[in-house]
Scaffold this motif. Structure first.
Motif, PDB file in Angstrom:
ATOM      1  N   PRO A 552     -16.236 -24.789 -21.599  1.00  0.00           N
ATOM      2  CA  PRO A 552     -15.158 -24.813 -22.337  1.00  0.00           C
ATOM      3  C   PRO A 552     -15.281 -25.266 -23.633  1.00  0.00           C
ATOM      4  O   PRO A 552     -14.494 -25.219 -24.487  1.00  0.00           O
ATOM      5  CB  PRO A 552     -13.916 -24.795 -21.806  1.00  0.00           C
ATOM      6  N   LYS A 553     -16.551 -25.995 -22.972  1.00  0.00           N
ATOM      7  CA  LYS A 553     -16.656 -27.596 -24.396  1.00  0.00           C
ATOM      8  C   LYS A 553     -17.831 -27.377 -24.312  1.00  0.00           C
ATOM      9  O   LYS A 553     -18.297 -27.039 -23.116  1.00  0.00           O
ATOM     10  CB  LYS A 553     -15.511 -28.889 -23.708  1.00  0.00           C
ATOM     11  N   GLY A 554     -18.499 -26.942 -25.730  1.00  0.00           N
ATOM     12  CA  GLY A 554     -20.305 -27.065 -25.895  1.00  0.00           C
ATOM     13  C   GLY A 554     -20.601 -28.156 -26.755  1.00  0.00           C
ATOM     14  O   GLY A 554     -20.626 -27.587 -27.884  1.00  0.00           O
ATOM     15  N   PRO A 555     -20.588 -29.528 -26.281  1.00  0.00           N
ATOM     16  CA  PRO A 555     -21.104 -30.463 -26.952  1.00  0.00           C
ATOM     17  C   PRO A 555     -22.955 -29.898 -27.484  1.00  0.00           C
ATOM     18  O   PRO A 555     -23.477 -29.427 -26.068  1.00  0.00           O
ATOM     19  CB  PRO A 555     -21.126 -32.126 -26.160  1.00  0.00           C
ATOM     20  N   ILE A 556     -23.609 -30.144 -28.628  1.00  0.00           N
ATOM     21  CA  ILE A 556     -25.435 -29.442 -28.342  1.00  0.00           C
ATOM     22  C   ILE A 556     -25.794 -30.974 -27.871  1.00  0.00           C
ATOM     23  O   ILE A 556     -26.070 -31.920 -27.437  1.00  0.00           O
ATOM     24  CB  ILE A 556     -25.492 -30.018 -30.031  1.00  0.00           C
ATOM     25  N   LYS A 557     -26.426 -30.228 -27.481  1.00  0.00           N
ATOM     26  CA  LYS A 557     -27.696 -31.250 -26.987  1.00  0.00           C
ATOM     27  C   LYS A 557     -28.970 -31.171 -27.241  1.00  0.00           C
ATOM     28  O   LYS A 557     -29.179 -30.305 -28.184  1.00  0.00           O
ATOM     29  CB  LYS A 557     -28.963 -29.738 -25.107  1.00  0.00           C
ATOM     30  N   THR A 558     -29.843 -32.401 -26.917  1.00  0.00           N
ATOM     31  CA  THR A 558     -31.103 -32.813 -27.602  1.00  0.00           C
ATOM     32  C   THR A 558     -32.360 -31.732 -27.544  1.00  0.00           C
ATOM     33  O   THR A 558     -32.122 -31.349 -26.667  1.00  0.00           O
ATOM     34  CB  THR A 558     -31.237 -33.907 -27.326  1.00  0.00           C
ATOM     35  N   GLN A 559     -32.459 -31.212 -28.512  1.00  0.00           N
ATOM     36  CA  GLN A 559     -33.585 -29.699 -28.823  1.00  0.00           C
ATOM     37  C   GLN A 559     -34.442 -30.443 -29.586  1.00  0.00           C
ATOM     38  O   GLN A 559     -34.485 -31.296 -30.560  1.00  0.00           O
ATOM     39  CB  GLN A 559     -32.987 -28.928 -28.481  1.00  0.00           C
ATOM     40  N   SER A 560     -35.802 -29.861 -29.629  1.00  0.00           N
ATOM     41  CA  SER A 560     -36.538 -30.497 -30.638  1.00  0.00           C
ATOM     42  C   SER A 560     -37.161 -28.299 -30.304  1.00  0.00           C
ATOM     43  O   SER A 560     -36.810 -27.523 -29.927  1.00  0.00           O
ATOM     44  CB  SER A 560     -37.605 -30.848 -30.164  1.00  0.00           C
ATOM     45  N   ARG A 561     -38.308 -28.199 -31.456  1.00  0.00           N
ATOM     46  CA  ARG A 561     -38.964 -27.197 -31.577  1.00  0.00           C
ATOM     47  C   ARG A 561     -40.290 -26.920 -32.217  1.00  0.00           C
ATOM     48  O   ARG A 561     -39.894 -27.832 -33.870  1.00  0.00           O
ATOM     49  CB  ARG A 561     -37.460 -25.983 -32.254  1.00  0.00           C
ATOM     50  N   ILE A 562     -41.364 -26.395 -32.412  1.00  0.00           N
ATOM     51  CA  ILE A 562     -42.452 -26.599 -32.855  1.00  0.00           C
ATOM     52  C   ILE A 562     -42.760 -24.793 -34.204  1.00  0.00           C
ATOM     53  O   ILE A 562     -42.316 -23.671 -32.997  1.00  0.00           O
ATOM     54  CB  ILE A 562     -43.698 -26.346 -32.186  1.00  0.00           C
ATOM     55  N   ASP A 563     -42.571 -25.050 -35.153  1.00  0.00           N
ATOM     56  CA  ASP A 563     -42.456 -23.998 -35.962  1.00  0.00           C
ATOM     57  C   ASP A 563     -44.023 -23.832 -36.891  1.00  0.00           C
ATOM     58  O   ASP A 563     -44.171 -23.036 -37.107  1.00  0.00           O
ATOM     59  CB  ASP A 563     -41.733 -25.203 -37.223  1.00  0.00           C
ATOM     60  N   VAL A 564     -44.914 -24.949 -36.161  1.00  0.00           N
ATOM     61  CA  VAL A 564     -46.177 -24.361 -36.978  1.00  0.00           C
ATOM     62  C   VAL A 564     -47.202 -25.183 -36.201  1.00  0.00           C
ATOM     63  O   VAL A 564     -46.859 -26.459 -35.782  1.00  0.00           O
ATOM     64  CB  VAL A 564     -46.273 -25.284 -38.888  1.00  0.00           C
ATOM     65  N   PRO A 565     -48.035 -25.000 -36.080  1.00  0.00           N
ATOM     66  CA  PRO A 565     -48.728 -23.419 -35.465  1.00  0.00           C
ATOM     67  C   PRO A 565     -47.511 -21.993 -35.065  1.00  0.00           C
ATOM     68  O   PRO A 565     -47.303 -22.396 -33.875  1.00  0.00           O
ATOM     69  CB  PRO A 565     -49.885 -23.082 -35.075  1.00  0.00           C
ATOM     70  N   ARG A 566     -47.771 -21.136 -35.114  1.00  0.00           N
ATOM     71  CA  ARG A 566     -46.716 -19.933 -34.433  1.00  0.00           C
ATOM     72  C   ARG A 566     -46.960 -20.044 -32.704  1.00  0.00           C
ATOM     73  O   ARG A 566     -48.517 -20.301 -32.871  1.00  0.00           O
ATOM     74  CB  ARG A 566     -46.640 -19.075 -35.181  1.00  0.00           C
ATOM     75  N   ASP A 567     -46.978 -19.561 -31.997  1.00  0.00           N
ATOM     76  CA  ASP A 567     -47.236 -19.312 -31.188  1.00  0.00           C
ATOM     77  C   ASP A 567     -48.216 -18.026 -30.567  1.00  0.00           C
ATOM     78  O   ASP A 567     -47.635 -17.084 -31.266  1.00  0.00           O
ATOM     79  CB  ASP A 567     -46.129 -18.879 -30.347  1.00  0.00           C
ATOM     80  N   GLY A 568     -49.350 -18.441 -30.333  1.00  0.00           N
ATOM     81  CA  GLY A 568     -50.561 -17.156 -29.948  1.00  0.00           C
ATOM     82  C   GLY A 568     -51.543 -17.544 -30.790  1.00  0.00           C
ATOM     83  O   GLY A 568     -51.931 -16.319 -31.263  1.00  0.00           O
TER      84      GLY A 568
END
Length: 666
Positions: A552-568
């Protein structure tokens, strides 16, 4: 009719039905189109796990995939109805009508539906049923219906003759029953009593020929057979023909009289006779005399092996082509009508009246965007901003008629018009939005600079009661969202937004007004096309996604992402730049770390940010040896929390884990 042809009539009928429905929906409400209405019901009733799978698999294309799937399913159903109509047209018509009722019921289930919303489905069903019937008649242009009607009429006539009941009186030489000529022998020719009745049934000394003969069959050889008669009705009439039967003159005279014709006239021209029905007389074979239909005579042709009706491929295909054109034109017209609503003109009008912000946002720091090729830009262009919602058709809301109603656990209910909202102090805020459906490393996050009125100020004017803890906001299309009141009222820039990146809100992103609440996933905060806010409690109400298994409540979780280089991907061995983004809205990102092949964590360089409610770019140069490598990333927010390595799916409150990619250095 061949099976493929029957299926084709159904497909074309279905296409015409959808086209007609679309053009009517374009004049009433695009959401009333049967495909869209049924799709909306499917979205609302689909289990949560299946919706999650669709979003993960198809992303922002989940709606076109759903609508396309419905159309394909309808195509199979339409083909099946065409095959069903092969047995009897009424079966196919009833099937089309049933699907029209389904579409009408789905349209009525919409929160904003009225009686007019059933019209697209009903008009479409009527057009489809008519097209199906018309194509069948066109393909069987040689007279299937006439043949069947004649056969049934002849059968009824024979039954009445067998019972000795002759409507309209009788004559010594013959009688006309429902357009069918019956020639009988007079008593003075030696036929009386039971014998006459037996002969009337065709069971006297003649062969026992049934009243109606199947197409392509011929009478069995016998004393009652008439050579060259059509496979219609053949009735034996006794044994008293005598020499007349042999010469044909007596029988012909009696038959001609019975037909209301001059002796020797062809029976096909007799008034009141049924085409294709020939009656033999006497006990012998009539050699070219009497009322027989010779080969080629009558509308179906003659001879014992002729077909009573034929399938006309050319007429079917030309009719089907015309139907497809009509369906296409109608569908295009409906689309043009839908898209020609005044939304774009309204957006242009709003753009001219947008007020300047009473509190402008600070300029975005020059170092906020590292400008590394392949790295997500700091500001997401409106056209590229992710879209995840349940609306199969984007609601078209007229700002001149838009109102926002705030009610429930308040002291003073409030109702604002769009003009009222624009008169309020406007503020600018940089806020990154994130969807709870985002997988670790997923694309459903985007940043924009928003312009709007503070939601907290409006709520204070309404006077929120102490027991309230939830805002249940409602979209124009009926979607609902539950937002914690304490988050909205704690001083963050929770907005009723009217502009995005310096432009009036795009229709797909909530025009004319949407909610923006930093720090909460979109499913509990970012209501588009918002028209109502009910102040309530979490133990009394719930948003759309909560009963489907989401928190019912959705606080955003701490996250990170790799954009470059692409996977594979493949990279050059040696110095390689790794870069991406990280977010922890309303807390902010303090650190990002990267590791290679499970080794030690290395600190990444962070870009500048205008505030804690945005994502943050990062980068790090690595030296990669030739071969395959895994690269992982993690972030730490301003509270000191470092994201966990424990992997969890998006449901019920957001995914967790390290984003990890694999590259090959060469």
């Amino acid at each position: 009719m061949p099976a493929w042809a029957a299926a084709l009539t159904g497909l074309v009928g279905g296409a015409v039905a959808l086209g007609a429905a679309q053009i009517v929906a374009g004049m009433i409400d695009p959401g009333a189109a049967p495909v869209v209405a049924v799709g909306g019901v499917m979205v609302d009733t689909t289990p949560g796990w299946l919706k999650d799978w669709a979003i993960r698999t198809f992303g922002s294309y989940d709606k076109p995939v759903l609508l396309g799937g419905i159309v394909v399913a309808l195509a199979f159903v339409a083909a099946g109805l065409g095959l069903l109509a092969r047995r009897r047209v009424a079966y196919g018509t009833l099937g089309v009508a049933a699907f029209g009722l389904v579409g009408a019921a789905a349209a009525l289930s919409r929160p904003d539906a009225g009686v007019a919303h059933v019209l697209p489905s009903l008009v479409g069903a009527a057009a489809g049923a008519w097209t199906l019937s018309r194509l069948r008649r066109r393909a069987l242009s040689s007279g299937e219906e006439e043949y069947v009607a004649a056969s049934r009429a002849a059968s009824r006539a024979a039954d009445r003759a067998a019972r000795g009941s002759v409507p309209g009186g009788s004559a010594p030489g013959g009688s006309v029953l429902s357009g069918t000529v019956l020639t009988t022998s007079a008593p003075d020719e030696g036929t009386t009593g039971a014998g006459a009745r037996e002969e009337a049934r065709g069971t006297g000394s003649g062969a026992g020929m049934p009243p109606v003969m199947l197409p392509g069959t011929s009478p069995e050889a016998g004393t009652g057979a008439a050579r060259g008669t059509a496979p219609g009705v053949a009735l034996g009439t006794g044994t008293g023909a005598g020499a007349d039967a042999a010469s044909g003159t007596g029988t012909e005279a009696r038959s001609s009289a019975a037909l209301g014709m001059e002796p020797g006239a062809r029976p096909g021209s007799a008034r009141g006779t049924v085409p294709g029905v020939a009656l033999g007389t006497g006990t012998g074979a009539a050699s070219g005399t009497g009322p027989e239909m010779g080969p080629g005579s009558g509308p179906f042709g003659g001879g014992p092996d002729f077909e009573p009706y034929t399938f006309d491929r050319r007429r079917l295909l030309t009719g089907a082509a015309a139907g497809v054109v009509v369906a296409g034109v109608a569908g295009l017209g409906g689309w043009l009508l839908s898209s020609s609503k005044d939304a774009e003109l309204a957006r242009r009008g709003v753009a001219r009246m947008l007020p300047r912000p009473a509190r402008p946002a600070a300029p975005i720091p020059a170092g906020a965007d590292l400008r590394i090729p392949g790295l997500t830009p700091f500001v997401t262009p409106n056209a590229e901003f992710y879209r995840v919602d349940t609306a199969l058709v984007v609601p078209s809301v007229d700002p001149a008629r838009w109102t926002l109603k705030i009610h429930g656990l308040v002291d003073r209910p409030v109702e604002l018009t769009f003009a009222d909202l624009l008169k309020r102090p406007m503020i600018e805020a940089d806020v990154t939005l994130t969807c709870v459906s985002n997988e670790v490393g997923g694309p459903y996050a985007g940043h924009a600079r928003w312009l709007g009125a503070r939601l907290a100020d409006v709520l204070r004017e309404a006077g929120i009661r102490r027991e309230a803890d939830m805002l249940l906001s409602v979209s124009d299309d009926g979607w609902t969202c539950g937002t914690p009141i304490d988050v909205v009222m704690d001083g963050r820039d929770a907005l009723l937004a009217v502009a995005m990146n310096g432009e009036v809100l795009p229709e797909a992103h909530g025009f004319p007004v949407r909610q923006v609440v930093p720090g909460l996933y979109g499913y509990v905060s970012a209501t588009k096309w918002v028209t109502e806010i009910k102040v309530t409690r979490f133990d009394q109400d719930e948003g759309y996604w909560t009963p489907l298994g989401w928190a019912p409540k959705g606080p955003i979780k701490t996250q990170s992402r790799i954009d470059v280089p692409r996977d594979g991907s493949e990279v050059a061995a040696g110095r390689t730049t790794v870069a991406g983004v990280a977010w922890a809205q309303h807390r902010g990102i303090d650190a990002v770390e990267v590791r290679v092949d499970g080794g030690a964590w290395r600190q990444a360089r962070l870009a500048d940010v205008p505030g804690p409610d945005t994502w943050r770019q990062w980068s790090l140069d690595l030296d990669l040896t030739p071969g395959r490598h895994t690269i992982s990333v993690r972030a730490t927010d301003a509270t000191g929390y470092t994201q966990t390595a424990e992997e969890a799916p998006p449901a019920p409150d957001g995914a967790t884990g390290f984003h990890t990619i694999t590259v090959t250095a060469r």
